[in-house]
Design a protein around this motif. Structure first.
Motif, mmCIF file in Angstrom:
data_model
loop_
_atom_site.group_PDB
_atom_site.id
_atom_site.type_symbol
_atom_site.label_atom_id
_atom_site.label_comp_id
_atom_site.label_asym_id
_atom_site.label_seq_id
_atom_site.Cartn_x
_atom_site.Cartn_y
_atom_site.Cartn_z
ATOM 1 N N ALA A 89 0.518 -8.411 -4.466
ATOM 2 C CA ALA A 89 1.556 -8.434 -3.450
ATOM 3 C C ALA A 89 2.523 -7.123 -3.548
ATOM 4 C CB ALA A 89 2.389 -9.681 -3.594
ATOM 5 N N ALA A 90 2.920 -6.676 -4.555
ATOM 6 C CA ALA A 90 3.871 -5.716 -4.973
ATOM 7 C C ALA A 90 3.400 -4.218 -4.371
ATOM 8 C CB ALA A 90 4.500 -5.837 -6.223
ATOM 9 N N TYR A 91 1.940 -4.420 -4.757
ATOM 10 C CA TYR A 91 1.287 -3.023 -4.350
ATOM 11 C C TYR A 91 1.447 -2.926 -2.811
ATOM 12 C CZ TYR A 91 -0.099 -2.526 -9.283
ATOM 13 O OH TYR A 91 -0.081 -2.469 -10.670
ATOM 14 N N GLU A 92 0.929 -4.060 -2.232
ATOM 15 C CA GLU A 92 0.997 -4.101 -0.829
ATOM 16 C C GLU A 92 2.128 -3.921 -0.034
ATOM 17 O OE1 GLU A 92 -1.129 -7.923 -0.134
ATOM 18 O OE2 GLU A 92 -3.074 -7.007 -0.328
ATOM 19 N N ARG A 93 3.164 -4.276 -0.862
ATOM 20 C CA ARG A 93 4.351 -4.021 0.003
ATOM 21 C C ARG A 93 4.848 -2.424 -0.067
ATOM 22 N NH1 ARG A 93 5.992 -8.816 -2.693
ATOM 23 N NH2 ARG A 93 6.580 -7.640 -4.567
ATOM 24 N N ALA A 94 4.553 -1.779 -1.141
ATOM 25 C CA ALA A 94 4.354 -0.325 -1.338
ATOM 26 C C ALA A 94 3.712 0.202 -0.460
ATOM 27 C CB ALA A 94 4.117 0.126 -2.867
ATOM 28 N N LEU A 95 2.482 -0.200 -0.128
ATOM 29 C CA LEU A 95 1.662 0.293 0.863
ATOM 30 C C LEU A 95 2.020 0.333 2.042
ATOM 31 C CD1 LEU A 95 -1.702 -0.255 -1.017
ATOM 32 C CD2 LEU A 95 -0.757 1.998 -0.595
ATOM 33 N N ALA A 96 2.675 -1.049 2.542
ATOM 34 C CA ALA A 96 3.202 -1.185 3.739
ATOM 35 C C ALA A 96 4.395 -0.055 4.169
ATOM 36 C CB ALA A 96 3.914 -2.469 3.871
ATOM 37 N N MET A 97 4.934 0.236 3.148
ATOM 38 C CA MET A 97 6.089 1.328 3.426
ATOM 39 C C MET A 97 5.694 2.736 3.239
ATOM 40 S SD MET A 97 8.866 -0.187 0.662
ATOM 41 C CE MET A 97 10.313 0.710 1.139
ATOM 42 N N PRO A 99 1.550 4.056 3.487
ATOM 43 C CA PRO A 99 0.282 3.828 3.438
ATOM 44 C C PRO A 99 -0.767 4.861 2.726
ATOM 45 C CG PRO A 99 1.068 3.455 5.898
ATOM 46 C CD PRO A 99 1.825 4.014 4.964
ATOM 47 N N ASP A 100 -0.092 5.954 2.598
ATOM 48 C CA ASP A 100 -1.026 6.911 1.707
ATOM 49 C C ASP A 100 -0.456 7.429 0.650
ATOM 50 O OD1 ASP A 100 1.384 8.202 2.682
ATOM 51 O OD2 ASP A 100 0.536 10.082 3.251
ATOM 52 N N TYR A 101 0.114 6.200 -0.286
ATOM 53 C CA TYR A 101 0.787 6.460 -1.428
ATOM 54 C C TYR A 101 -0.309 6.076 -2.462
ATOM 55 C CZ TYR A 101 4.000 4.982 -5.248
ATOM 56 O OH TYR A 101 4.816 5.161 -6.398
ATOM 57 N N PRO A 102 -0.819 7.408 -3.201
ATOM 58 C CA PRO A 102 -2.009 7.204 -3.957
ATOM 59 C C PRO A 102 -1.656 6.157 -5.178
ATOM 60 C CG PRO A 102 -1.118 9.668 -3.676
ATOM 61 C CD PRO A 102 -0.076 8.619 -3.053
ATOM 62 N N ASP A 103 -0.768 6.494 -5.948
ATOM 63 C CA ASP A 103 -0.570 5.516 -7.011
ATOM 64 C C ASP A 103 -0.757 3.884 -6.463
ATOM 65 O OD1 ASP A 103 -0.253 7.691 -8.469
ATOM 66 O OD2 ASP A 103 1.987 7.632 -8.727
ATOM 67 N N LEU A 105 -2.177 2.818 -3.874
ATOM 68 C CA LEU A 105 -3.659 2.807 -3.615
ATOM 69 C C LEU A 105 -4.636 2.465 -4.946
ATOM 70 C CD1 LEU A 105 -3.829 5.639 -0.744
ATOM 71 C CD2 LEU A 105 -4.181 2.772 -0.182
ATOM 72 N N ASN A 106 -4.214 3.139 -5.866
ATOM 73 C CA ASN A 106 -5.069 3.326 -7.106
ATOM 74 C C ASN A 106 -4.970 1.815 -7.681
ATOM 75 O OD1 ASN A 106 -6.916 4.491 -9.111
ATOM 76 N ND2 ASN A 106 -4.910 4.085 -10.118
ATOM 77 N N ASN A 107 -3.481 1.673 -7.779
ATOM 78 C CA ASN A 107 -3.387 0.375 -8.552
ATOM 79 C C ASN A 107 -3.669 -0.899 -7.931
ATOM 80 O OD1 ASN A 107 -2.025 2.063 -10.547
ATOM 81 N ND2 ASN A 107 0.213 1.815 -9.604
ATOM 82 N N ALA A 108 -3.647 -0.717 -6.625
ATOM 83 C CA ALA A 108 -4.055 -1.864 -5.824
ATOM 84 C C ALA A 108 -5.557 -2.290 -5.981
ATOM 85 C CB ALA A 108 -3.644 -1.799 -4.288
ATOM 86 N N GLY A 109 -6.385 -0.963 -5.950
ATOM 87 C CA GLY A 109 -7.762 -1.041 -5.985
ATOM 88 C C GLY A 109 -8.087 -1.698 -7.288
ATOM 89 N N VAL A 110 -7.341 -1.272 -8.508
ATOM 90 C CA VAL A 110 -7.559 -1.631 -9.674
ATOM 91 C C VAL A 110 -7.561 -2.975 -9.926
ATOM 92 C CG1 VAL A 110 -7.184 -1.642 -12.196
ATOM 93 C CG2 VAL A 110 -7.469 0.577 -10.871
ATOM 94 N N ALA A 111 -6.178 -3.604 -9.150
ATOM 95 C CA ALA A 111 -5.929 -4.983 -9.535
ATOM 96 C C ALA A 111 -6.949 -5.996 -8.727
ATOM 97 C CB ALA A 111 -4.600 -5.279 -8.776
ATOM 98 N N TYR A 112 -7.444 -5.502 -7.247
ATOM 99 C CA TYR A 112 -8.400 -6.231 -6.651
ATOM 100 C C TYR A 112 -9.723 -6.316 -7.480
ATOM 101 C CZ TYR A 112 -5.852 -6.579 -2.477
ATOM 102 O OH TYR A 112 -4.745 -6.887 -1.406
#
Length: 112
Positions: A89-97, A99-103, A105-112
């Motif tokens: 949820a925190a990564y998704e909030r960062a990405l909502a702000m 969308p091209d934030y690489p860290d 994106l990577n962290n969310a991908g790992v968490a999924y």
């Protein structure tokens, strides 16, 4: 000198204890200072104090002007504490702000 700049200068120069003390002094008079909470939380996370980091990064992410980095860093702490759903949820909030934030994106991908 601006207290936030002074604290950051301590951190940049490797004076971590002085930086922590400076950020804590800022927060003593302004406990909701988003920038001070964010940087102090990030420092505490680097030092392995995940509970302290979570406390400060939660405050930082709750600030009205919270940058996406605060949400991403909170996600990293939550992930380290084993709260995968909250980390995502925190990564998704960062990405909502940003969308091209690489860290994030990577962290969310790992968490999924």
């Amino acid at each position: 000198m601006n207290p936030l700049q002074e604290a950051f200068d301590h951190f940049s120069a490797g004076r971590v204890d002085a930086a922590i003390q400076s950020y804590r002094a800022i927060l003593a008079s302004d406990p909701n200072n988003g920038e001070a909470n964010h940087v102090l939380g990030a420092i505490l996370f680097q030092l392995g104090d995940n509970e302290g980091a979570r406390e400060h990064l939660t405050r930082a992410a709750g600030a009205p002007d919270a940058p996406p980095e605060a949400h991403n860093n909170l996600g990293a702490v939550l992930n380290a504490l084993g709260d995968n759903a909250a980390a995502i949820a925190a990564y998704e909030r960062a990405l909502a702000m940003r969308p091209d934030y690489p860290d994030a994106l990577n962290n969310a991908g790992v968490a999924y």
